[in-house]
Design a protein around this motif. Structure first.
Motif, PDB file in Angstrom:
ATOM      1  N   GLN A 128      -8.190 -31.375   9.668  1.00 24.91           N
ATOM      2  CA  GLN A 128      -7.801 -30.535  10.561  1.00 24.91           C
ATOM      3  C   GLN A 128      -7.567 -29.158  10.081  1.00 24.91           C
ATOM      4  O   GLN A 128      -7.878 -28.036  10.782  1.00 24.91           O
ATOM      5  N   GLU A 129      -6.948 -29.044   8.835  1.00 20.71           N
ATOM      6  CA  GLU A 129      -6.823 -27.997   8.167  1.00 20.71           C
ATOM      7  C   GLU A 129      -8.213 -27.040   7.805  1.00 20.71           C
ATOM      8  O   GLU A 129      -8.217 -25.896   7.966  1.00 20.71           O
ATOM      9  N   LEU A 130      -9.256 -27.724   7.631  1.00 19.76           N
ATOM     10  CA  LEU A 130     -10.635 -27.155   7.445  1.00 19.76           C
ATOM     11  C   LEU A 130     -10.963 -26.570   8.788  1.00 19.76           C
ATOM     12  O   LEU A 130     -11.611 -25.412   8.871  1.00 19.76           O
ATOM     13  N   GLY A 131     -10.805 -27.234   9.776  1.00 21.21           N
ATOM     14  CA  GLY A 131     -11.088 -26.765  11.037  1.00 21.21           C
ATOM     15  C   GLY A 131     -10.461 -25.553  11.604  1.00 21.21           C
ATOM     16  O   GLY A 131     -10.957 -24.529  12.008  1.00 21.21           O
ATOM     17  N   THR A 132      -9.205 -25.540  11.217  1.00 17.10           N
ATOM     18  CA  THR A 132      -8.259 -24.496  11.817  1.00 17.10           C
ATOM     19  C   THR A 132      -8.787 -23.313  10.858  1.00 17.10           C
ATOM     20  O   THR A 132      -8.762 -21.966  11.319  1.00 17.10           O
ATOM     21  N   ALA A 133      -9.127 -23.434   9.583  1.00 19.89           N
ATOM     22  CA  ALA A 133      -9.376 -22.317   8.841  1.00 19.89           C
ATOM     23  C   ALA A 133     -10.776 -21.712   9.076  1.00 19.89           C
ATOM     24  O   ALA A 133     -10.991 -20.334   9.089  1.00 19.89           O
ATOM     25  N   LEU A 134     -11.635 -22.383   9.415  1.00 18.66           N
ATOM     26  CA  LEU A 134     -12.971 -21.889   9.895  1.00 18.66           C
ATOM     27  C   LEU A 134     -12.781 -21.243  11.298  1.00 18.66           C
ATOM     28  O   LEU A 134     -13.510 -20.327  11.366  1.00 18.66           O
ATOM     29  N   THR A 135     -11.966 -21.773  12.226  1.00 20.09           N
ATOM     30  CA  THR A 135     -11.808 -21.179  13.348  1.00 20.09           C
ATOM     31  C   THR A 135     -11.114 -19.651  13.241  1.00 20.09           C
ATOM     32  O   THR A 135     -11.443 -18.524  13.744  1.00 20.09           O
ATOM     33  N   ASP A 136     -10.278 -19.560  12.311  1.00 22.62           N
ATOM     34  CA  ASP A 136      -9.621 -18.420  11.936  1.00 22.62           C
ATOM     35  C   ASP A 136     -10.525 -17.206  11.286  1.00 22.62           C
ATOM     36  O   ASP A 136     -10.598 -16.213  11.853  1.00 22.62           O
ATOM     37  N   PHE A 137     -11.443 -17.906  10.589  1.00 27.26           N
ATOM     38  CA  PHE A 137     -12.373 -16.982   9.961  1.00 27.26           C
ATOM     39  C   PHE A 137     -13.363 -16.538  11.156  1.00 27.26           C
ATOM     40  O   PHE A 137     -13.496 -15.199  10.967  1.00 27.26           O
ATOM     41  N   VAL A 138     -13.762 -17.190  11.959  1.00 23.98           N
ATOM     42  CA  VAL A 138     -14.642 -16.683  12.965  1.00 23.98           C
ATOM     43  C   VAL A 138     -14.094 -15.887  13.778  1.00 23.98           C
ATOM     44  O   VAL A 138     -14.772 -14.920  14.288  1.00 23.98           O
ATOM     45  N   ASN A 139     -12.757 -16.203  14.190  1.00 21.28           N
ATOM     46  CA  ASN A 139     -11.878 -15.319  15.140  1.00 21.28           C
ATOM     47  C   ASN A 139     -11.642 -13.876  14.389  1.00 21.28           C
ATOM     48  O   ASN A 139     -11.606 -12.893  15.194  1.00 21.28           O
ATOM     49  N   ASP A 140     -11.744 -13.692  13.340  1.00 18.15           N
ATOM     50  CA  ASP A 140     -11.335 -12.687  12.336  1.00 18.15           C
ATOM     51  C   ASP A 140     -12.742 -11.799  12.498  1.00 18.15           C
ATOM     52  O   ASP A 140     -12.738 -10.687  12.463  1.00 18.15           O
ATOM     53  N   LYS A 141     -13.808 -12.407  12.140  1.00 16.23           N
ATOM     54  CA  LYS A 141     -15.029 -11.781  11.698  1.00 16.23           C
ATOM     55  C   LYS A 141     -15.865 -11.639  13.082  1.00 16.23           C
ATOM     56  O   LYS A 141     -16.666 -10.556  13.109  1.00 16.23           O
ATOM     57  N   VAL A 142     -15.849 -12.352  14.054  1.00 16.21           N
ATOM     58  CA  VAL A 142     -16.800 -12.234  15.423  1.00 16.21           C
ATOM     59  C   VAL A 142     -15.961 -11.245  16.424  1.00 16.21           C
ATOM     60  O   VAL A 142     -14.982 -11.934  17.129  1.00 16.21           O
ATOM     61  N   VAL A 143     -16.329 -10.074  16.542  1.00 11.77           N
ATOM     62  CA  VAL A 143     -15.569  -9.189  17.297  1.00 11.77           C
ATOM     63  C   VAL A 143     -16.519  -8.790  18.304  1.00 11.77           C
ATOM     64  O   VAL A 143     -15.705  -8.684  19.647  1.00 11.77           O
TER      65      VAL A 143
END
Length: 306
Positions: A128-143
């Motif tokens: 779950q932590e891995l999934g959350t971290a990947l989602t946060d990364f994408v939300n931060d980078k994909v603008v």
């Protein structure tokens, strides 16, 4: 190999982890018949279902064995996986290390894998932590473009540890899903005894051959278009570049030891110098990265892992 937020890909694997035999089978079938992956008899020729055909093609592209634009074998793919290549059936663990490097540095086609090995540094984590971290990364980078679906990112996040951990032999797991990916041999990710969490820690990697390290180092020099790189930049990913220490999960001391051995592996190409109080690796003589691949496979007894 350089991360570009405008060129990312997620979920192209049809939820299938890379399996033993897929790269060899797919590559050799493509050499026998151009366009095999788009042909009507692909499922018969490859002996898998339609979605698996798509997955095999994806993993060949993600591991840089076939060109993603031309859909033809890369030079490296031919050298490795052709029936008369260096290692057509992945019998040398060095090939797995090499394929891992090629996958984890493919920021454009395997973005989640690039992120995990270059940007995610938590030594112990849950799925779950891995999934959350990947989602946060994408939300931060994909603008400025459409974001991938949450389910797509979840599939990527669950597939990474599944590909890199060895199966536990759980009787409830279907046989096909329990087959380990070749990357599980590298032990870059392990599962806790209770199966509730994973670990991916920096450590000494004595099984990583110096010839494969040399190929990766050449790649970093080629990306940066320079003659010198601080040792620190080999350890930690900066400025959207991959880093050898991160991708191979090496400790700082083991990385330095390996770079010192690399200097002697093929003399005259690399040199370690102390410039203005900073340790740097210098490229003394330009060379093709394939030089290190050829050196390893032609002299496997010489290329003792460091």
């Amino acid at each position: 190999m350089i991360f570009n937020p405008d060129k990312m890909a997620f979920g192209r694997h049809e939820t299938f982890a890379l399996r033993y035999g897929w790269l060899s089978k797919g590559f050799q079938a493509m050499e026998e018949k151009k366009g095999i992956f788009e042909s009507d008899d692909a499922t018969v020729r490859l002996g898998v279902g339609k979605n698996m055909v798509i997955a095999i093609k994806y993993w060949l592209r993600a591991c840089q064995m076939i060109d993603p634009v031309e859909n033809i074998p890369t030079d490296l793919g031919g050298e490795l996986l052709s029936i008369d290549g260096f290692d057509p059936y992945l019998e040398d663990e060095a090939t797995i290390w090499l394929l891992h490097w090629l996958l984890a540095t493919n920021a454009e086609l395997a973005t989640s894998w690039f992120w995990f090995f270059n940007r995610f540094h938590k030594p112990e984590f849950t799925g779950q932590e891995l999934g959350t971290a990947l989602t946060d990364f994408v939300n931060d980078k994909v603008v400025n473009k459409k974001k991938p679906a949450a389910a797509t990112l979840s599939n990527d996040a669950s597939l990474i540890p599944r590909m890199y951990t060895q199966s536990t032999g759980n009787g409830r797991t279907p046989i096909e899903d329990a087959l380990d990916s070749p990357f599980s041999l590298l032990k870059l990710v392990t599962q806790s005894a209770g199966g509730r969490s994973y670990q991916s820690r920096p450590m000494a990697r004595p099984d990583l051959p110096i010839g494969i390290l040399g190929y990766a180092v050449c790649g970093m020099f080629d990306m940066r278009k320079t003659r010198s790189i601080p040792i620190e930049d080999f350890m930690y990913s900066k400025d959207n570049y991959p880093a050898i220490g991160s991708v191979f999960r090496l400790t700082e001391s083991d990385l330095v030891t390996k770079l010192e051995k690399l200097v002697d592996y093929i003399p005259g190409i690399f040199d370690i110098r102390d410039t203005a109080g900073q340790h740097q690796l210098f490229l003394s003589e330009s060379t093709d990265a394939m030089t290190f691949i050829v050196e390893h496979y032609n002299n496997r007894s010489k290329d003792i892992a460091a």
